[in-house]
Design an enzyme around this catalytic site. Structure first.
Site, PDB file in Angstrom:
ATOM      1  N   ASP A 152      -2.874  49.493  10.617  1.00 38.61           N
ATOM      2  CA  ASP A 152      -1.737  48.751  10.077  1.00 38.61           C
ATOM      3  C   ASP A 152      -0.531  49.005  10.972  1.00 38.61           C
ATOM      4  O   ASP A 152       0.335  49.828  10.686  1.00 38.61           O
ATOM      5  CB  ASP A 152      -1.455  49.196   8.644  1.00 38.61           C
TER       6      ASP A 152
ATOM      7  N   CYS B  98       4.615  16.345  -6.203  1.00 35.28           N
ATOM      8  CA  CYS B  98       5.670  15.357  -6.387  1.00 35.28           C
ATOM      9  C   CYS B  98       5.283  14.131  -5.571  1.00 35.28           C
ATOM     10  O   CYS B  98       4.978  14.232  -4.384  1.00 35.28           O
ATOM     11  CB  CYS B  98       7.012  15.916  -5.906  1.00 35.28           C
TER      12      CYS B  98
ATOM     13  N   CYS C 250       9.393  16.316 -11.229  1.00 32.13           N
ATOM     14  CA  CYS C 250       9.786  17.208 -10.130  1.00 32.13           C
ATOM     15  C   CYS C 250      11.101  17.894 -10.472  1.00 32.13           C
ATOM     16  O   CYS C 250      12.079  17.222 -10.832  1.00 32.13           O
ATOM     17  CB  CYS C 250       9.931  16.404  -8.840  1.00 32.13           C
TER      18      CYS C 250
ATOM     19  N   CYS D 198      13.844  16.347  -7.665  1.00 33.08           N
ATOM     20  CA  CYS D 198      14.266  14.942  -7.625  1.00 33.08           C
ATOM     21  C   CYS D 198      14.054  14.205  -8.947  1.00 33.08           C
ATOM     22  O   CYS D 198      14.527  13.080  -9.116  1.00 33.08           O
ATOM     23  CB  CYS D 198      13.553  14.192  -6.508  1.00 33.08           C
TER      24      CYS D 198
ATOM     25  N   TYR E 250      -8.094  48.385  21.470  1.00 35.40           N
ATOM     26  CA  TYR E 250      -9.275  47.883  20.757  1.00 35.40           C
ATOM     27  C   TYR E 250     -10.014  46.766  21.495  1.00 35.40           C
ATOM     28  O   TYR E 250     -11.064  46.324  21.050  1.00 35.40           O
ATOM     29  CB  TYR E 250      -8.916  47.426  19.342  1.00 35.40           C
TER      30      TYR E 250
ATOM     31  N   ARG F 215       2.505  40.252  19.930  1.00 34.60           N
ATOM     32  CA  ARG F 215       1.606  39.137  19.614  1.00 34.60           C
ATOM     33  C   ARG F 215       2.383  37.825  19.486  1.00 34.60           C
ATOM     34  O   ARG F 215       1.926  36.778  19.930  1.00 34.60           O
ATOM     35  CB  ARG F 215       0.875  39.418  18.297  1.00 34.60           C
TER      36      ARG F 215
ATOM     37  N   GLU G 134     -14.712  49.098  13.510  1.00 36.02           N
ATOM     38  CA  GLU G 134     -13.522  49.810  13.965  1.00 36.02           C
ATOM     39  C   GLU G 134     -12.493  49.897  12.840  1.00 36.02           C
ATOM     40  O   GLU G 134     -12.526  49.098  11.901  1.00 36.02           O
ATOM     41  CB  GLU G 134     -12.876  49.078  15.152  1.00 36.02           C
TER      42      GLU G 134
ATOM     43  N   LYS H 159      -9.072  49.129  11.104  1.00 38.74           N
ATOM     44  CA  LYS H 159      -8.059  48.072  11.157  1.00 38.74           C
ATOM     45  C   LYS H 159      -6.704  48.740  10.933  1.00 38.74           C
ATOM     46  O   LYS H 159      -6.267  48.954   9.808  1.00 38.74           O
ATOM     47  CB  LYS H 159      -8.323  47.011  10.092  1.00 38.74           C
TER      48      LYS H 159
ATOM     49  N   SER I 105      -6.229  35.052  14.823  1.00 38.53           N
ATOM     50  CA  SER I 105      -6.287  35.899  13.634  1.00 38.53           C
ATOM     51  C   SER I 105      -7.747  36.092  13.224  1.00 38.53           C
ATOM     52  O   SER I 105      -8.618  35.319  13.619  1.00 38.53           O
ATOM     53  CB  SER I 105      -5.512  35.251  12.486  1.00 38.53           C
TER      54      SER I 105
ATOM     55  N   LYS J 121     -11.179  44.011   4.269  1.00 38.02           N
ATOM     56  CA  LYS J 121      -9.937  44.539   3.713  1.00 38.02           C
ATOM     57  C   LYS J 121     -10.240  45.467   2.541  1.00 38.02           C
ATOM     58  O   LYS J 121     -11.034  45.134   1.658  1.00 38.02           O
ATOM     59  CB  LYS J 121      -9.033  43.389   3.246  1.00 38.02           C
TER      60      LYS J 121
ATOM     61  N   ASP K  71       7.384  71.116  30.208  1.00 40.72           N
ATOM     62  CA  ASP K  71       8.796  70.817  30.466  1.00 40.72           C
ATOM     63  C   ASP K  71       9.194  71.219  31.875  1.00 40.72           C
ATOM     64  O   ASP K  71       9.980  70.531  32.533  1.00 40.72           O
ATOM     65  CB  ASP K  71       9.684  71.536  29.445  1.00 40.72           C
TER      66      ASP K  71
ATOM     67  N   ALA L 135       6.431  74.606  27.164  1.00 46.26           N
ATOM     68  CA  ALA L 135       7.370  75.123  28.172  1.00 46.26           C
ATOM     69  C   ALA L 135       6.877  74.825  29.584  1.00 46.26           C
ATOM     70  O   ALA L 135       7.663  74.434  30.462  1.00 46.26           O
ATOM     71  CB  ALA L 135       7.562  76.619  27.988  1.00 46.26           C
ATOM     72  N   GLU L 136       5.571  74.986  29.813  1.00 44.49           N
ATOM     73  CA  GLU L 136       5.002  74.690  31.128  1.00 44.49           C
ATOM     74  C   GLU L 136       5.112  73.199  31.431  1.00 44.49           C
ATOM     75  O   GLU L 136       5.412  72.806  32.567  1.00 44.49           O
ATOM     76  CB  GLU L 136       3.534  75.120  31.179  1.00 44.49           C
TER      77      GLU L 136
ATOM     78  N   CYS M 194      11.645  12.945  -1.687  1.00 49.34           N
ATOM     79  CA  CYS M 194      12.154  14.095  -2.442  1.00 49.34           C
ATOM     80  C   CYS M 194      12.922  15.026  -1.504  1.00 49.34           C
ATOM     81  O   CYS M 194      12.401  15.418  -0.457  1.00 49.34           O
ATOM     82  CB  CYS M 194      11.000  14.837  -3.092  1.00 49.34           C
TER      83      CYS M 194
ATOM     84  N   GLU N 286      -3.132  48.385  19.333  1.00 49.41           N
ATOM     85  CA  GLU N 286      -2.298  48.418  18.130  1.00 49.41           C
ATOM     86  C   GLU N 286      -1.332  49.591  18.239  1.00 49.41           C
ATOM     87  O   GLU N 286      -1.743  50.745  18.372  1.00 49.41           O
ATOM     88  CB  GLU N 286      -3.174  48.561  16.888  1.00 49.41           C
TER      89      GLU N 286
END
Length: 670
Positions: free
Chosen positions: A121, A425, A407, A410, A226, A140, A117, A119, A86, A313, A41, A38-39, A430, A174
């Site tokens: 998502d 192929c 193939c 073709c 980051y 990016r 750190e 990672k 990357s 990962k 706002d 409230a304060e 093709c 991120e």
């Protein structure tokens, strides 16, 4: 308040903004609110009333500007000052140890530390501040060019619109959506008969790509910083120093922990595998970085990723499904790739109905058959793959898969070269290969020919109007206007777009040719070392391998590409069509600092840091932040600091600001 004159209003507005900024920082960054909602706002309403009364006092960094501005027609393109590379991935302790060994081989330094750190998502973003005020936010994109999402980023409460330091900063962070906020938004969407978001990352990305920033403002996004890419005034020795400074400025920085060696890094990674669910936001792994910024500069980067950082990962999420069929797809290099068609299953926040099987050897090694029940996994953005067959569930109805001898597109005989895992192929004409090659050629990072997409390419091939990408430049408008969905205006737009692409930069043309293993970064490196396609064609494998970032695989691929008569004929026809197959004279002139690394220290009188960086990079050089043995020049201003001493110790050539200007003038004259 009505009796206020402009001067008093200015002081009152400044005081209110400071109180609101402090309240936002404590609530959204420190998670330690000092005043009630409230304060808060009441403070905001007082500020809004004053700014409405004195609209000329409204500034872009005012807290009132977070609510969302006018609806945009489209996002502007933003060129990044430094390419966003990357990260290489690691999936176990041994691969982390291999990463540390690669570092040890590339430096004589023995006492380096790591920083680990989260990672996150989410959605990577570039953030710029001018004079201490938030100026620009961008996605990016392709790593070199992103989209301007400034108005949407203003709505992120944990991102300060104004900081204490009146300087130019460029940061990376991120953008993410908390799990709790994700659940709230999806519940609301379902109640409104709207489709729920698949996962928090998709929701964050979708929010940032809203042309109406009021929608982004309603979704309570967060951001964690980051990295600091550049600072117009300050210099830092370590990544941890950077984080300490950013926290002082009011930024919410990514969680981080120092590690003395790789074994400690491994312990931290294993610890967070167990703790990841305790967070209110998604992480799909950890990022491991060298702490010493000078050592980072020394280690450098490959064409795709920095040598001083790696992603660890987490083990992928897995579920069972059934292989309904195995299909073959063709790529632009003729590779036949088997893909499993699966019974649909929810995995890592999305519906999965296909999974890569890589190649024939992989299918045989895992003994994957049509009808098998299999374990499928998906980690982050990685394409789903079949981990193993659950053989206990076989009932005898399963069918073994055989790689086709011809193939599927073709009908030509396929071939698996000795020593390779991929079947190809052999028909260069093709249709499937031709389409993929043309799509690559016209793509945004290559020749960027707008209006030439899959549907039009299908029609052009079907009506035998083109056989390859060189034929595009010999099309006339009358060839196009009678095709489906191609009237007078559309056909004119396409022919003009094709014509405009003739002047693309040389490195984009190299990339567009579709040489196997030559990505955009490698193409840029090649264009910096060879001024024409004739020079590149004449290069030997040994000469190519000596170029930094070009290894034996890329070198062999270039040699093999030019050995094919059809490829040489393609280039001849591109030349006949007037395509830019060499660096222009203006480009040559701009490249006079090619390969040289500059470090700037101290206060410059005639340039800002961003200006000198632009001057150096436009001339083909690199502006780096730390002095190392690979630095070519240190340019000093007033009060140069410790970098001056280090450059003297290393024997680096030192220039004053006036000598730097003279260097530019002399080089330009040459």
């Amino acid at each position: 308040m009505n009796n206020l004159n402009k001067e008093k209003a200015k002081k009152k507005i400044a005081a209110l903004r400071e109180k609101i900024r402090e309240a936002e920082y404590r609530y959204f960054v420190l998670d330690d609110p000092q005043i009630s909602d409230a304060e808060f706002d009441k403070l905001m309403q007082d500020l809004i009333k004053l700014e409405n009364q004195f609209p000329e006092l409204i500034t872009a960094d005012s807290p009132t500007q977070r609510v969302g501005g006018e609806v945009l027609d489209e996002f502007e393109k933003v060129e990044h000052s430094t390419e966003m590379l990357s990260l290489d991935n690691s999936f176990n302790a041994e691969e982390l140890r291999d990463f540390e060994q690669r570092i040890a081989k590339n430096t004589a330094q023995k006492d380096y530390q790591f920083v680990v750190e989260h990672k996150i998502d989410g959605l990577s973003a570039v953030i710029r501040y001018q004079d201490g005020s938030f100026q620009l936010g961008a996605t990016r994109g392709n790593g070199e060019v992103g989209e301007n999402i400034t108005e949407n980023m203003k709505t992120i409460r944990s991102l300060p619109l104004k900081i204490k330091d009146k300087a130019e900063l460029e940061l990376r962070g991120e953008i993410y959506l908390s799990k709790s906020e994700f659940e709230r938004i999806n519940q609301q969407r379902l109640e409104n008969d709207e489709k729920a978001f698949a996962n928090p990352r998709n929701a964050a990305a979708g929010s940032m790509r809203q042309l109406d920033s009021k929608i982004a403002a309603s979704r309570r996004l967060s951001i964690l910083i980051y990295d600091l890419i550049s600072h117009s005034e300050k210099e830092f020795a370590t990544h941890l120093e950077v984080f300490f400074y950013l926290k002082e400025q009011g930024f919410n920085v990514n969680w981080h922990k120092k590690a003395a060696g790789i074994e400690e890094v491994i312990e931290i990674c294993q610890e967070w595998e167990e703790k990841r669910e305790s967070l209110d936001f998604e992480i799909d792994g950890l990022v491991v970085k060298i702490n010493d910024l000078a050592l980072r500069e020394e280690l450098g980067s490959t064409a795709r990723s920095p040598r001083w950082a790696i992603a660890y990962k987490f083990p992928a999420q897995q579920k069972t499904s059934r292989v309904k069929d195995i299909e073959i797809s063709l790529g632009r290099t003729g590779a036949l790739t088997p893909t499993a068609v699966l019974e649909a299953v929810e995995l890592a926040g999305s519906t999965v109905s296909r999974a890569t099987l890589h190649n024939e050897d992989e299918i045989k090694r895992k003994d994957i058959r049509i009808g098998d029940t299999v374990l499928v996994q998906k980690a982050g953005d990685v394409i789903p793959e079949v981990v193993k067959v659950i053989k206990e569930k076989r009932d005898g109805s399963e069918k073994e898969f055989e790689m086709p001898e011809h193939c599927p597109v073709c009908g030509s005989k396929v071939k698996r070269p000795e020593g390779e895992a991929v079947t190809r192929c052999t028909n260069i004409s093709c249709p499937a290969q031709r389409k993929e090659k043309i799509l690559h050629f016209v793509s945004r990072d290559a020749m960027n020919i707008e209006g030439v997409g899959p549907a039009l390419i299908d029609q052009l091939l079907e009506h035998q109007l083109i056989d390859d990408y060189a034929d595009l430049y010999f099309l006339k408008q009358h060839h196009l206007k009678d095709l489906e969905r191609m009237g007078e205006k559309s056909s004119q737009n396409v022919t003009e777009a094709i014509r405009a692409s003739k002047d693309r930069e040389f490195f984009r043309v190299i990339y567009a040719l579709g040489i196997r293993h030559v990505g955009l970064g490698a193409a840029r490196t090649l264009s910096n070392n060879y001024s024409s396609i004739e020079q590149l064609r004449a290069a030997s494998s040994q000469e190519l391998e000596e170029i930094d970032e070009i290894g034996p695989v890329i070198a062999d691929s270039i040699i093999n590409f030019f050995a094919e008569k059809q490829n040489r004929d393609l280039i001849s026809r591109l030349k006949q069509a007037g395509i830019n197959l060499s660096r222009e004279e203006s480009e040559e002139k701009e490249e006079f600092l090619a390969g040289l690394k500059f470090v700037f220290t101290g206060s410059l009188n005639d340039f800002t840091r961003s200006e000198v960086k632009d001057l150096v990079e436009k001339a083909g050089g690199r502006s780096v932040s730390a002095v190392s043995s690979k630095t070519d020049y240190l340019v000093i201003g007033d009060n140069p600091g410790s970098k001056y001493q280090k450059a003297q110790e290393l024997g680096i050539e030192i220039l004053t600001e006036s000598e730097f200007k003279q260097l530019l003038e002399n080089k330009e004259e040459k």
